[in-house]
Scaffold this motif. Sequence first.
Motif, short mmCIF file in Angstrom:
data_model
loop_
_atom_site.label_atom_id
_atom_site.label_comp_id
_atom_site.label_asym_id
_atom_site.label_seq_id
_atom_site.Cartn_x
_atom_site.Cartn_y
_atom_site.Cartn_z
N GLU A 210 160.82 -36.77 -10.13
CA GLU A 210 162.17 -37.06 -9.64
C GLU A 210 162.68 -35.99 -8.67
O GLU A 210 163.65 -36.22 -7.95
N TYR A 211 162.04 -34.83 -8.67
CA TYR A 211 162.49 -33.70 -7.84
C TYR A 211 161.35 -33.23 -6.95
O TYR A 211 160.18 -33.26 -7.35
N ARG A 212 161.71 -32.77 -5.75
CA ARG A 212 160.72 -32.35 -4.77
C ARG A 212 160.80 -30.84 -4.54
O ARG A 212 161.88 -30.24 -4.63
N MET A 213 159.65 -30.26 -4.26
CA MET A 213 159.60 -28.82 -4.02
C MET A 213 160.50 -28.45 -2.85
O MET A 213 160.52 -29.12 -1.82
N PHE A 214 161.25 -27.37 -3.02
CA PHE A 214 162.13 -26.80 -2.00
C PHE A 214 163.22 -27.78 -1.55
O PHE A 214 163.79 -27.61 -0.48
N GLY A 215 163.49 -28.80 -2.38
CA GLY A 215 164.57 -29.72 -2.07
C GLY A 215 164.29 -30.65 -0.91
O GLY A 215 165.19 -31.33 -0.42
N ALA A 216 163.04 -30.69 -0.43
CA ALA A 216 162.69 -31.55 0.71
C ALA A 216 162.77 -33.01 0.30
O ALA A 216 162.47 -33.38 -0.84
N ARG A 217 163.17 -33.86 1.24
CA ARG A 217 163.25 -35.29 0.95
C ARG A 217 161.86 -35.86 0.69
O ARG A 217 161.68 -36.73 -0.15
N ARG A 218 160.90 -35.36 1.44
CA ARG A 218 159.52 -35.77 1.23
C ARG A 218 158.69 -34.51 0.99
O ARG A 218 158.88 -33.50 1.64
N GLY A 219 157.80 -34.61 0.08
CA GLY A 219 156.97 -33.46 -0.24
C GLY A 219 156.44 -33.59 -1.64
O GLY A 219 156.71 -34.58 -2.35
N PRO A 220 155.70 -32.61 -2.10
CA PRO A 220 155.12 -32.69 -3.45
C PRO A 220 156.20 -32.62 -4.52
O PRO A 220 157.26 -32.02 -4.32
N ALA A 221 155.93 -33.26 -5.64
CA ALA A 221 156.85 -33.21 -6.77
C ALA A 221 156.92 -31.79 -7.31
O ALA A 221 155.98 -31.00 -7.18
N VAL A 222 158.04 -31.47 -7.92
CA VAL A 222 158.21 -30.14 -8.50
C VAL A 222 157.17 -29.91 -9.59
O VAL A 222 156.98 -30.75 -10.48
N GLN A 223 156.47 -28.80 -9.48
CA GLN A 223 155.54 -28.35 -10.49
C GLN A 223 156.06 -27.00 -11.00
O GLN A 223 156.08 -26.01 -10.28
N LEU A 224 156.53 -26.99 -12.25
CA LEU A 224 157.27 -25.83 -12.74
C LEU A 224 156.41 -24.61 -13.03
O LEU A 224 156.85 -23.48 -12.82
N LEU A 225 155.19 -24.82 -13.53
CA LEU A 225 154.41 -23.69 -14.02
C LEU A 225 153.55 -23.08 -12.92
O LEU A 225 152.97 -23.80 -12.10
N ARG A 226 153.48 -21.76 -12.91
CA ARG A 226 152.61 -21.06 -11.97
C ARG A 226 151.14 -21.35 -12.31
O ARG A 226 150.79 -21.52 -13.48
N PRO A 227 150.27 -21.37 -11.31
CA PRO A 227 148.84 -21.54 -11.61
C PRO A 227 148.36 -20.44 -12.54
O PRO A 227 148.58 -19.25 -12.29
N GLY A 228 147.72 -20.81 -13.62
CA GLY A 228 147.21 -19.84 -14.59
C GLY A 228 148.20 -19.49 -15.68
O GLY A 228 147.81 -18.88 -16.69
N ASP A 229 149.46 -19.83 -15.51
CA ASP A 229 150.45 -19.54 -16.54
C ASP A 229 150.45 -20.66 -17.57
O ASP A 229 150.14 -21.80 -17.24
N ARG A 230 150.82 -20.32 -18.81
CA ARG A 230 150.79 -21.31 -19.87
C ARG A 230 152.02 -21.17 -20.75
O ARG A 230 152.47 -20.06 -21.04
N LEU A 231 152.55 -22.31 -21.17
CA LEU A 231 153.64 -22.31 -22.15
C LEU A 231 153.08 -22.62 -23.53
O LEU A 231 152.09 -23.34 -23.68
N LEU A 232 153.74 -22.08 -24.54
CA LEU A 232 153.42 -22.29 -25.96
C LEU A 232 152.07 -21.71 -26.35
O LEU A 232 151.44 -22.18 -27.30
#
Length: 554
Positions: free
Chosen positions: A107-129
Amino acid sequence: MERRLIAAILLMIAVAVLPSLFIKSPRRAVPSADSTLARPAATTDTARAQLPVKAETARPETARPTRPARTAQAAETPAETVTVATPLARYTLSSAGATVTSAELPEYRMFGARRGPAVQLLRPGDRLLAQQVVVGRDTVRLDSADFAVERTDGGATFRARVGAMDAVVSYSYRNGSDYVLDVAGELDGLGGQGALVLVGLGSGFVNTEADSIGNYRSYGAVGRRTEPQGVAFSKVAPGEVSTLDGPFDWVAVKSKYFIGALLSPDSTKPGFGGLLLIGEPRTGRFAAQAQTWATLPVGPDGRFRYSLYLGPQEYRHLRKVGREIDKASPYGWIFKPIVMPVSVWITQLLLWMHQTLTLAYGWVLILFGIAIRLALWPLNQKAMKSSVAMQAVQPLMKDIQTRFKDDPQRLQQEMLKLYKEHNVNPFGSCLPMLLPFPILLALFFVFANTIAFRGVSFLWLPDLSLRDPTYVIPVVMGASMWALSKLGQMGMPPNPQTKMMTTVMPIMMTVLFLNFASGLNLYYAVSNLVSLPQQYLINKARAAEMARRKGTTA
């Protein structure tokens, strides 16, 4: 009267600007733990956590976790992944530590762009839980284990044997909970004693915003005991350790617009003992990172449960979760008790107008600006009559001030008597001019903190939550403010101070608003433009009222 009005306006500007420059968030930290970061969590302090069955007895200082990492042997085996898709998100679960490795929000795009990749919250290599279990003096590194994966309906179950401990961690999605996963675990091998589970919340989300500085300044960890309290990542220097003491009903890490929160299964029984933050090296002046861990006491049966909300700080979704999680990112400086409720009300109204009228947010702001000015029209009429009445009694006021200049008490009594006899309200002409400012202040925070306006374009404005890159709208706002002030002085007695402020105030406000959200400038410009015909009608009514009074007294 003009002096009081000028002083009031200058005071409001100072109140709106100065706190952001000087007010600092409180900082809480404990001495550096460099010597503990490179070794397992087992320390002499962990002996105090052998039976942390109650949340009140668990403190973050009881263990110092190491950074989540897979062992060399486990790294040779490719991790198996499971994707859990909800209507609004896609989460990737990994067999490496039974962790969350990806969170995609279409539902959200990186850097608020109208077109672009979807927001990916986690940094590469980072892990939650990522989880570590402290049992007595020992630490069991579940985050370094490879788990066997069993896919289930709406989730997955992970099983592993680490040393003498059998661990099971299950993830499941509930229908209707768009950004929530339920987590349940069972630890077999505690030997009849309790344990302390350290749950990793990562080191901070990837930058998702065009305004990276504003985003990084919002990075932090939050927990709620009776009300949300937090610490900013920027306050935790590399290698430094900072703690938040619970017990907490929920704990979270956040950025400007997104949040990852762990929620106790029962809101009346806080399940998390506290939060531990370990500062990491910074990649820039504002790009602060901090490894964040939540402490979760586990009883002798080895069972634990919590839920994970991983998504936007969007008011409607957060209110659905409840528990005041919508207050995880407080704003309003020292005016929070007033600004936040007003901002929430305005946000709900704008969202309702957007949905009900099916209009773009830009048009919603224009209608909102018009509606506010129309609502103030009756007050403006009363203010005009009050201003004319004040002018009519000016000679009598000067006479009283001259006769009783040496008797302040008698002067006050006579002035009040004069106001009552002539039905004059000395503050009546100020109120309609001051009322729009609280709304303007609330809108400043709405545009700075509401994800609904993120990346929303209108006409030439690429993003209503960011400044106008062409500076057209703030210039229009300043020009309309000058025209309104100039028109308002027509037919009034000449006053050098008022004349000066007619020029100075629009210039000051234009400079101040240059870097404010373009949506805020749009609202204020529309409000001023709508006020021009209103002011013209008020001028005509004022001239008629003054002529009527002169005819009455002739």
